[in-house]
Design an enzyme around this catalytic site. Sequence first.
Site: not given
Length: 226
Positions: A134-135, A165
């Site tokens: 993910c991030h 996002e």
Amino acid sequence: MTKKILIVLTNMPTYGQADDATGLWLGEATEFIDEFRDSDVTFDYVSPHGGYVPVDPRSLKFADENIFGYYRSSDFQNRALRNSKRPAEINPADYVAIYYTGGHGVMWDFPHDNGLAQIAQTIYQQGGYLSSVCHGIAGLFFLQNDQGHPLIAGKKITGFTTTEEYLSGKFKKIPFWNEKVAQEQGASFKKARAYKPFAIQDGRIITGQNPFSPRQTARLLRAAIQ
């Protein structure tokens, strides 16, 4: 022989200076760990500043019995959430892999942390694996190879997408777009449908797309280090 993986967690409790809580997306740590539960793999936890690691409150809405089991455990509470290690306490030689967890907070404290970067680059140089979900991809963006070039250049990687996002509703608060930065660093950014489990391996770099991908990421890494 026991193998160790270093799990990287955020110290960032908010979206920058905004009064909006974020932190570790809990399942991205616990589900990854759970995939190694019957193996000889152990874990250490590190964060940019060490110590306290906040949990993104939104991640608790997606927590199941398994995730809450880890969340309640004294080991995870003490070693991950209360007393994560500082980069200066880490010896990269101890680890076969590093794994960057996500949560929007990492966008502020992962990309330019020199201590974490040195650890990750050393693990990779000694034949270990880089992984993220993910991030957490933000921790890979500015790593360099021996020639001083972006380590992810020419590599197939994935992370939280531009579409995801927008769907998250937090796109006005983020400092950059993962897809854009990955491409600027020369990576080949791959993706599946929004919020579908997806992970990809390119050599010794293993990445997962979103909060539903830590198990897929862990399975690829487990197979690689066995």
